[in-house]
Design a protein around this motif. Sequence first.
Motif, short mmCIF file in Angstrom:
data_model
loop_
_atom_site.label_atom_id
_atom_site.label_comp_id
_atom_site.label_asym_id
_atom_site.label_seq_id
_atom_site.Cartn_x
_atom_site.Cartn_y
_atom_site.Cartn_z
N GLN A 47 29.64 18.67 10.61
CA GLN A 47 29.53 20.10 10.91
C GLN A 47 28.21 20.40 11.60
O GLN A 47 28.15 21.14 12.58
CB GLN A 47 29.62 20.91 9.61
N ARG A 48 27.14 19.83 11.07
CA ARG A 48 25.81 20.05 11.65
C ARG A 48 25.75 19.48 13.07
O ARG A 48 25.16 20.08 13.96
CB ARG A 48 24.72 19.43 10.78
N ALA A 49 26.33 18.31 13.27
CA ALA A 49 26.34 17.71 14.61
C ALA A 49 27.12 18.59 15.58
O ALA A 49 26.70 18.79 16.73
CB ALA A 49 26.93 16.31 14.55
N PHE A 50 28.24 19.14 15.12
CA PHE A 50 29.04 20.03 15.96
C PHE A 50 28.25 21.28 16.31
O PHE A 50 28.24 21.73 17.47
CB PHE A 50 30.34 20.40 15.23
N LEU B 151 24.98 21.56 16.40
CA LEU B 151 23.89 21.16 17.30
C LEU B 151 24.41 21.01 18.73
O LEU B 151 23.77 21.48 19.68
CB LEU B 151 23.26 19.85 16.82
N ASN B 152 25.56 20.39 18.88
CA ASN B 152 26.15 20.25 20.22
C ASN B 152 26.48 21.62 20.81
O ASN B 152 26.28 21.85 22.01
CB ASN B 152 27.41 19.38 20.17
N GLY B 153 27.00 22.51 19.98
CA GLY B 153 27.31 23.87 20.45
C GLY B 153 26.05 24.58 20.92
O GLY B 153 26.06 25.27 21.96
N LYS B 154 24.95 24.44 20.18
CA LYS B 154 23.68 25.08 20.58
C LYS B 154 23.18 24.48 21.88
O LYS B 154 22.67 25.19 22.75
CB LYS B 154 22.62 24.89 19.49
N GLY B 155 23.31 23.16 22.01
CA GLY B 155 22.87 22.49 23.25
C GLY B 155 23.64 23.01 24.46
O GLY B 155 23.06 23.27 25.52
N ILE B 156 24.94 23.16 24.30
CA ILE B 156 25.76 23.68 25.41
C ILE B 156 25.38 25.12 25.73
O ILE B 156 25.27 25.51 26.89
CB ILE B 156 27.26 23.55 25.06
N SER B 157 25.14 25.93 24.68
CA SER B 157 24.73 27.33 24.90
C SER B 157 23.40 27.39 25.64
O SER B 157 23.24 28.19 26.57
CB SER B 157 24.60 28.06 23.56
N ASN B 158 22.44 26.57 25.24
CA ASN B 158 21.13 26.55 25.92
C ASN B 158 21.27 26.10 27.36
O ASN B 158 20.62 26.66 28.26
CB ASN B 158 20.15 25.64 25.17
N ALA B 159 22.11 25.09 27.61
CA ALA B 159 22.31 24.62 28.99
C ALA B 159 22.95 25.73 29.83
O ALA B 159 22.55 25.93 30.99
CB ALA B 159 23.19 23.37 28.99
#
Length: 145
Positions: free
Chosen positions: A122-125, A127-135
Amino acid sequence: YAYTRNGQFTVDALGKLVDREGNILDIQFEEGISYDNFSFSNIEFLISANGDINLKDGTLIGNINIYKATGDNGLLSYNDNLFIPKEGQVMIKSGDVNLMQGCVEMSNVNLVDEMKDLIVMQRAFQLNGKGISNADEMWSLINNM
């Protein structure tokens, strides 16, 4: 007929071997013996590793048949721990049997480890979601310049 992986059977009030839902275990009885003229109540019996059911004196009563489906996904879930074969599915009597009377297979799942792994995923998901949002935000800023 339905098949089950639940090997926890008891003797009901009528002297039949049943699962917890009251479904009767199909036994291949010896000639002249059946549920109609034989009762498992008030007798001691042994079930051998190959599925033979014997009285304490060694008299063979019958055999518990173990079946397996040919191929993957050959069974449909029917009810609580019951399965029925799909149309055209062939069930084969298994010769590879190792029954243990008085034993029930334990779960091979460690709940604590599974919950820990679920939280990590869940945390990895997230984190990936936040990375995509920041990009996306950075591309938006670059496009607006």
